[in-house]
Design an enzyme around this catalytic site. Structure first.
Site, mmCIF file in Angstrom:
data_model
loop_
_atom_site.group_PDB
_atom_site.id
_atom_site.type_symbol
_atom_site.label_atom_id
_atom_site.label_comp_id
_atom_site.label_asym_id
_atom_site.label_seq_id
_atom_site.Cartn_x
_atom_site.Cartn_y
_atom_site.Cartn_z
ATOM 1 N N LEU A 33 36.961 48.788 47.135
ATOM 2 C CA LEU A 33 35.706 48.602 46.398
ATOM 3 C C LEU A 33 35.923 48.244 44.937
ATOM 4 O O LEU A 33 36.879 48.677 44.296
ATOM 5 C CB LEU A 33 34.880 49.886 46.492
ATOM 6 N N GLY A 36 31.368 44.971 42.050
ATOM 7 C CA GLY A 36 30.401 44.185 42.830
ATOM 8 C C GLY A 36 29.804 45.046 43.939
ATOM 9 O O GLY A 36 28.588 45.134 44.102
ATOM 10 N N HIS A 37 30.693 45.709 44.692
ATOM 11 C CA HIS A 37 30.226 46.618 45.740
ATOM 12 C C HIS A 37 29.361 47.733 45.138
ATOM 13 O O HIS A 37 28.315 48.076 45.669
ATOM 14 C CB HIS A 37 31.413 47.280 46.441
ATOM 15 N N GLY A 147 25.459 41.084 49.086
ATOM 16 C CA GLY A 147 25.684 40.387 47.821
ATOM 17 C C GLY A 147 25.472 38.885 47.956
ATOM 18 O O GLY A 147 25.809 38.295 48.981
ATOM 19 N N GLN A 153 26.622 34.282 54.235
ATOM 20 C CA GLN A 153 26.555 35.487 55.049
ATOM 21 C C GLN A 153 25.165 36.113 54.956
ATOM 22 O O GLN A 153 24.564 36.492 55.972
ATOM 23 C CB GLN A 153 27.626 36.465 54.567
ATOM 24 N N MET A 184 33.835 38.968 41.143
ATOM 25 C CA MET A 184 34.675 40.048 41.668
ATOM 26 C C MET A 184 34.832 39.900 43.172
ATOM 27 O O MET A 184 33.893 39.521 43.861
ATOM 28 C CB MET A 184 34.050 41.393 41.338
ATOM 29 N N ARG A 187 39.728 40.160 47.359
ATOM 30 C CA ARG A 187 40.845 39.214 47.497
ATOM 31 C C ARG A 187 41.425 38.794 46.153
ATOM 32 O O ARG A 187 42.502 38.177 46.127
ATOM 33 C CB ARG A 187 40.422 37.982 48.300
HETATM 34 P P1 AMP Z 1 33.133 42.643 51.313
HETATM 35 O O1 AMP Z 1 33.692 44.010 51.171
HETATM 36 O O2 AMP Z 1 33.883 41.591 50.567
HETATM 37 O O3 AMP Z 1 32.833 42.269 52.746
HETATM 38 O O4 AMP Z 1 31.704 42.681 50.594
HETATM 39 C C1 AMP Z 1 30.741 43.637 50.952
HETATM 40 C C2 AMP Z 1 29.441 43.282 50.304
HETATM 41 O O5 AMP Z 1 29.604 43.259 48.892
HETATM 42 C C3 AMP Z 1 28.937 41.888 50.704
HETATM 43 O O6 AMP Z 1 27.530 41.927 50.861
HETATM 44 C C4 AMP Z 1 29.339 41.052 49.518
HETATM 45 O O7 AMP Z 1 28.509 39.929 49.326
HETATM 46 C C5 AMP Z 1 29.161 42.029 48.387
HETATM 47 N N1 AMP Z 1 29.971 41.609 47.227
HETATM 48 C C6 AMP Z 1 31.300 41.381 47.190
HETATM 49 N N2 AMP Z 1 31.682 40.967 45.974
HETATM 50 C C7 AMP Z 1 30.556 40.914 45.222
HETATM 51 C C8 AMP Z 1 30.279 40.537 43.875
HETATM 52 N N3 AMP Z 1 31.238 40.130 43.050
HETATM 53 N N4 AMP Z 1 29.000 40.608 43.455
HETATM 54 C C9 AMP Z 1 28.015 41.011 44.287
HETATM 55 N N5 AMP Z 1 28.207 41.383 45.564
HETATM 56 C C10 AMP Z 1 29.459 41.328 46.032
#
Ligand code: AMP
Length: 281
Positions: A33, A36-37, A147, A153, A184, A187
């Site tokens: 995390l 962003g999360h 996000g 997605q 953010m 990766r």
């Molecule tokens: P992930 O863990 O990458 O699958 O992301 C989980 C959730 O967090 C998804 O809805 C992403 O779009 C959101 N997310 C990831 N990075 C960001 C970011 N920098 N800003 C806003 N939401 C994000």
């Protein structure tokens, strides 16, 4: 914070809360995390009475040659961060619980899942649709937060919710960026020092597009050309795609009328980075 690893236990917990009239919010993540999360988590807190964060690196959304095994994980740190945010439940199932032996049911949003990232990652959004549908059936949320970072997605989930009549309100939350503009992402951990610098070309390219539109440019071809040129100035960048599309349908547009989404995917070293911006005429 309760930590729940089993599907049945999660369903019973949620059913109980629902019966007490509680509004349940889900924030699905793959963990490792970052801010962003956490901004999604804070948004979630405001939108209901019970907040559930799922952490699950979904094997079904990675192709065999992709980074499922290498995907960064730090469950202990995630737990600490979520506890601090006042999350009620961390749902953290094992892969073999989510996909038991003989698993063979999938959710595919056909057209929307085959454009943009879907064109380069066949099967990716089939995995995403499937896991989100499963999480909705397991957690039974009233609200789910996604996000805008993963814009495609989000729109695919909205389409799926409408098409399959899920009784879930889907909320999109703005992209959270580092001070220098890099979106953010878990990766980003793959980036070395020089690559981290190079990764800024994505933000610069989006800014370039914004400024062209501000100056009155409406042509998709011109905007995409300028964005590609900006990205190609960076020798470490390998452009996968740059697309201008309708913000709801994700269909390609030739010109910006009201609003268009500019989306891009760029490889920097072994990190595949995505970013996007809504351009308003
Ligand atoms: P992930 O863990 O990458 O699958 O992301 C989980 C959730 O967090 C998804 O809805 C992403 O779009 C959101 N997310 C990831 N990075 C960001 C970011 N920098 N800003 C806003 N939401 C994000």
């Amino acid at each position: 914070m309760h930590i729940i690893e089993h599907i049945r236990e999660m369903q019973i917990w949620s059913e109980d809360e629902r019966r007490q009239g509680k509004r349940i919010v889900l924030v699905p993540t793959m963990g490792f995390l970052h801010e962003g999360h956490l901004s999604l988590v804070r948004e979630g807190r405001k939108r209901g009475d019970r907040l559930i964060v799922s952490v699950f690196v979904n094997p079904k959304q990675f192709a065999p040659h992709e980074d499922y095994a290498a995907y960064p994980r730090d469950p202990e740190r995630d737990r600490g961060l979520l506890r601090r945010e006042g999350v009620d439940v961390l749902f953290h199932p094992a892969a073999d619980e989510m996909y038991a032996e003989r698993y063979e049911t999938y959710v595919e949003v056909e057209r929307m899942g085959s454009v943009l990232c879907g064109a380069f990652r066949p099967g990716h959004f089939r995995g995403v649709g499937t896991v989100v549908a499963k999480l909705f059936n397991i957690v039974r949320p009233h609200v789910a937060i996604f996000g805008l970072k993963d814009y495609q997605q989000l729109q695919i989930v909205r389409r799926m919710v409408q098409d399959l009549n899920f009784d879930v309100e889907v909320v999109g939350h703005p992209i959270v960026r580092e001070k220098d503009g890099l979106a953010m992402s878990s990766r980003n951990a793959y980036l070395g020092k020089r690559e981290r610098q190079a990764a800024l070309c994505l933000y610069r390219a989006l800014k370039k597009a914004e400024s062209l539109v501000l100056e009155g440019q409406r042509s998709g071809e011109r905007i995409i050309g300028a964005v590609r040129a900006e990205l190609e100035k960076e020798s470490l960048a390998r452009v996968e795609y740059v697309c201008l599309c309708h913000p709801a349908t994700l269909e390609q547009v030739e010109e910006i009328h009201d609003e268009a989404l500019l989306a891009l995917a760029v490889w920097i070293g072994k990190a595949r980075l995505i970013d996007n911006v809504l351009l308003r005429a």
